[in-house]
Scaffold this motif. Structure first.
Motif, PDB file in Angstrom:
ATOM      1  N   PHE A   1       1.789   2.886 -16.379  1.00 11.41           N
ATOM      2  CA  PHE A   1       2.315   2.579 -15.045  1.00 11.41           C
ATOM      3  C   PHE A   1       1.344   3.039 -13.954  1.00 11.41           C
ATOM      4  N   LEU A   2       0.733   4.193 -14.152  1.00  8.09           N
ATOM      5  CA  LEU A   2      -0.226   4.707 -13.177  1.00  8.09           C
ATOM      6  C   LEU A   2      -1.431   3.780 -13.059  1.00  8.09           C
ATOM      7  N   CYS A   3      -1.989   3.374 -14.199  1.00 13.15           N
ATOM      8  CA  CYS A   3      -3.145   2.468 -14.186  1.00 13.15           C
ATOM      9  C   CYS A   3      -2.774   1.112 -13.591  1.00 13.15           C
ATOM     10  N   ALA A   4      -1.575   0.615 -13.914  1.00 15.06           N
ATOM     11  CA  ALA A   4      -1.124  -0.653 -13.336  1.00 15.06           C
ATOM     12  C   ALA A   4      -0.995  -0.541 -11.821  1.00 15.06           C
ATOM     13  N   THR A   5      -0.552   0.618 -11.342  1.00  9.51           N
ATOM     14  CA  THR A   5      -0.444   0.840  -9.901  1.00  9.51           C
ATOM     15  C   THR A   5      -1.803   0.755  -9.218  1.00  9.51           C
ATOM     16  N   ILE A   6      -2.832   1.312  -9.857  1.00  9.67           N
ATOM     17  CA  ILE A   6      -4.179   1.257  -9.295  1.00  9.67           C
ATOM     18  C   ILE A   6      -4.642  -0.195  -9.150  1.00  9.67           C
ATOM     19  N   PHE A   7      -4.391  -1.000 -10.174  1.00  9.24           N
ATOM     20  CA  PHE A   7      -4.810  -2.406 -10.113  1.00  9.24           C
ATOM     21  C   PHE A   7      -3.903  -3.228  -9.211  1.00  9.24           C
ATOM     22  N   ASP A   8      -2.634  -2.835  -9.068  1.00 12.87           N
ATOM     23  CA  ASP A   8      -1.766  -3.465  -8.066  1.00 12.87           C
ATOM     24  C   ASP A   8      -2.346  -3.257  -6.669  1.00 12.87           C
ATOM     25  N   LEU A   9      -2.759  -2.022  -6.407  1.00 13.65           N
ATOM     26  CA  LEU A   9      -3.317  -1.689  -5.088  1.00 13.65           C
ATOM     27  C   LEU A   9      -4.592  -2.482  -4.823  1.00 13.65           C
ATOM     28  N   LEU A  10      -5.451  -2.571  -5.826  1.00 17.82           N
ATOM     29  CA  LEU A  10      -6.689  -3.350  -5.675  1.00 17.82           C
ATOM     30  C   LEU A  10      -6.380  -4.834  -5.454  1.00 17.82           C
ATOM     31  N   SER A  11      -5.380  -5.336  -6.164  1.00 20.46           N
ATOM     32  CA  SER A  11      -5.002  -6.751  -6.015  1.00 20.46           C
ATOM     33  C   SER A  11      -4.538  -7.037  -4.595  1.00 20.46           C
ATOM     34  N   ILE A  12      -3.713  -6.132  -4.065  1.00 23.53           N
ATOM     35  CA  ILE A  12      -3.181  -6.334  -2.712  1.00 23.53           C
ATOM     36  C   ILE A  12      -4.296  -6.230  -1.673  1.00 23.53           C
ATOM     37  N   ILE A  13      -5.070  -5.163  -1.763  1.00 26.75           N
ATOM     38  CA  ILE A  13      -6.083  -4.923  -0.741  1.00 26.75           C
ATOM     39  C   ILE A  13      -7.144  -6.024  -0.742  1.00 26.75           C
TER      40      ILE A  13
ATOM     41  N   ILE B   1       0.837  -1.205   0.000  1.00 30.95           N
ATOM     42  CA  ILE B   1       0.000   0.000   0.000  1.00 30.95           C
ATOM     43  C   ILE B   1       0.869   1.251   0.000  1.00 30.95           C
ATOM     44  N   PHE B   2       1.925   1.250   0.815  1.00 25.98           N
ATOM     45  CA  PHE B   2       2.843   2.394   0.838  1.00 25.98           C
ATOM     46  C   PHE B   2       3.466   2.616  -0.541  1.00 25.98           C
ATOM     47  N   GLY B   3       3.946   1.545  -1.160  1.00 27.64           N
ATOM     48  CA  GLY B   3       4.583   1.658  -2.464  1.00 27.64           C
ATOM     49  C   GLY B   3       3.626   2.143  -3.538  1.00 27.64           C
ATOM     50  N   CYS B   4       2.393   1.639  -3.523  1.00 26.92           N
ATOM     51  CA  CYS B   4       1.402   2.066  -4.522  1.00 26.92           C
ATOM     52  C   CYS B   4       1.050   3.547  -4.359  1.00 26.92           C
ATOM     53  N   ILE B   5       0.951   4.005  -3.119  1.00 31.64           N
ATOM     54  CA  ILE B   5       0.677   5.432  -2.876  1.00 31.64           C
ATOM     55  C   ILE B   5       1.834   6.284  -3.408  1.00 31.64           C
ATOM     56  N   CYS B   6       3.068   5.828  -3.167  1.00 33.19           N
ATOM     57  CA  CYS B   6       4.234   6.570  -3.667  1.00 33.19           C
ATOM     58  C   CYS B   6       4.275   6.572  -5.193  1.00 33.19           C
ATOM     59  N   ASN B   7       3.928   5.454  -5.811  1.00 31.70           N
ATOM     60  CA  ASN B   7       3.832   5.407  -7.277  1.00 31.70           C
ATOM     61  C   ASN B   7       2.798   6.400  -7.780  1.00 31.70           C
ATOM     62  N   PHE B   8       1.666   6.433  -7.109  1.00 32.06           N
ATOM     63  CA  PHE B   8       0.591   7.343  -7.516  1.00 32.06           C
ATOM     64  C   PHE B   8       1.054   8.792  -7.420  1.00 32.06           C
ATOM     65  N   ILE B   9       1.762   9.121  -6.353  1.00 33.84           N
ATOM     66  CA  ILE B   9       2.307  10.474  -6.185  1.00 33.84           C
ATOM     67  C   ILE B   9       3.253  10.820  -7.334  1.00 33.84           C
ATOM     68  N   THR B  10       4.089   9.870  -7.716  1.00 29.81           N
ATOM     69  CA  THR B  10       5.100  10.128  -8.757  1.00 29.81           C
ATOM     70  C   THR B  10       4.483  10.215 -10.142  1.00 29.81           C
ATOM     71  N   PHE B  11       3.647   9.260 -10.501  1.00 31.07           N
ATOM     72  CA  PHE B  11       3.123   9.199 -11.867  1.00 31.07           C
ATOM     73  C   PHE B  11       2.021  10.219 -12.145  1.00 31.07           C
ATOM     74  N   THR B  12       1.552  10.910 -11.116  1.00 32.64           N
ATOM     75  CA  THR B  12       0.592  11.998 -11.340  1.00 32.64           C
ATOM     76  C   THR B  12       1.294  13.352 -11.383  1.00 32.64           C
TER      77      THR B  12
END
Length: 343
Positions: A52-64, A28-39
């Motif tokens: 990469f941004l869209c993949a991060t969103i689905f990574d976060l959903l997969s983990i949660i 979750i921490f890593g996905c939030i940091c990715n979101f901060i960077t890619f936006t």
């Protein structure tokens, strides 16, 4: 033997309890940091960054969704998975469909890098935002449609499981090939094609420089080559580790489905390997921020710059006095990157 059995049981129990917690925290921490960077403003109009941004969103959903529902079933005493028919089908469907979208978005990013590094103007024209929007929608639709058979053929039997018979073999092959081997083999192919394109482009630049005497042009091309090299490494490391982690899980999953039922000590070992490969599988969706950070100075620069901007906004004028660094370079582009309850 009794000591070995006890050790395996203890290790399996500890891994099942602490492993998901660690993946949730770091993921979750890593996905939030990715979101901060890619936006970041510099990346909003870049097609690869969008993937990469869209993949991060689905990574976060997969983990949660995947990790928390499994943790609830294994550690918190939840019985929904094996008592509620709708939940059984829905979870099996989502833990397959959501990660699949993430993998195919990374595949699209590798195709995008191949297109953008091509010497062909026609190919380079495919590396743009309007194509990225359409390709992302198509990837999402295809991923979820391809998993729709799960909604029909998974049920309580009496636990949440596949329909017995030929479908069991089909499901294992679907997981191994469609969700594992096909996307990652294509990622590797397009990754190496990108390297070949970059080398071809460098040779063309070298020949052109031999016929010109423009120092500024030379410096500009050198900067572009360094950026390309940095981001190609970033993409290849991501693809390489993803292939290793995902295929480890997929190969064992197929083996577990097709092997004879184990008893006694073999069953205990199977339980350990199942738990271990599931953690390896979900680690894939928690790793991207750390991979990008370690392999790319470009990514680190943008991330640090964004964090400083956030701190400035939070602290106001006091924050501006702390981070009064006008020498931060603005980067203008980024190019790199048996039962379903087993996951």
């Amino acid at each position: 033997m009794s000591t070995t059995v006890a050790t395996i049981q203890i290790v399996t129990n500890e891994m099942n309890y602490y492993g998901p917690i660690i993946i949730l925290i770091f993921g979750i921490f890593g996905c939030i940091c990715n979101f901060i960077t890619f936006t970041a403003t510099q990346l909003r109009k870049n097609s690869c960054a969008f993937y990469f941004l869209c993949a991060t969103i689905f990574d976060l959903l997969s983990i949660i969704f995947g990790v928390t529902t499994r943790f609830a079933n294994d550690q918190l005493g939840s019985t929904l998975l094996h008592t509620n028919r709708v939940y059984c089908k829905l979870r099996a469907y989502l833990v397959s469909g959501i990660p699949l979208v993430s993998m195919y978005l990374i595949l699209l990013s590798s195709i995008d890098r191949y297109m953008s590094s091509s010497v062909s103007v026609r190919f380079r024209s495919f590396s743009q935002m309007k194509i990225a929007y359409r390709a992302t929608v198509i990837a999402i639709v295809i991923s979820f449609l391809s998993c729709s058979h799960i909604l029909i053929l998974y049920d309580l039997r009496p636990v949440c499981a596949t329909m017995p018979g030929p479908y069991t073999i089909f499901d294992s092959m679907f997981v191994v090939f469609w969700s594992g081997m096909i996307p990652h083999v294509l990622m590797l192919i397009f990754g190496f094609l990108t390297i070949m394109n970059t080398r071809r482009k460098n040779r063309r630049i070298h020949i052109r420089l031999q016929t010109t005497n423009l120092t500024v042009y030379n410096q500009t091309q050198n900067l572009e080559r360094k950026t390309d090299k940095q981001l190609i490494i970033m993409m290849l490391v991501q693809i390489g580790l993803s292939s290793l982690l995902i295929m480890t899980r997929m190969i064992y999953y197929a083996y577990y489905i097709l092997k004879l039922r184990a008893t006694g000590y073999e069953k205990l070992v199977d339980s350990f390997l199942t738990s271990f490969t599931i953690l390896v599988y979900y680690t894939n969706f928690a790793k991207s921020f750390y991979i990008y950070t370690l392999s790319s100075h470009l990514f680190r620069s943008i991330f640090i710059h964004r964090i400083k901007l956030v701190i400035r906004k939070i602290l106001g004028q006091y924050g501006q006095s702390i981070f009064n660094d006008n020498n931060i370079q603005t980067v203008t582009a980024i190019v790199p990157s048996r039962t379903r309850n087993l996951v």
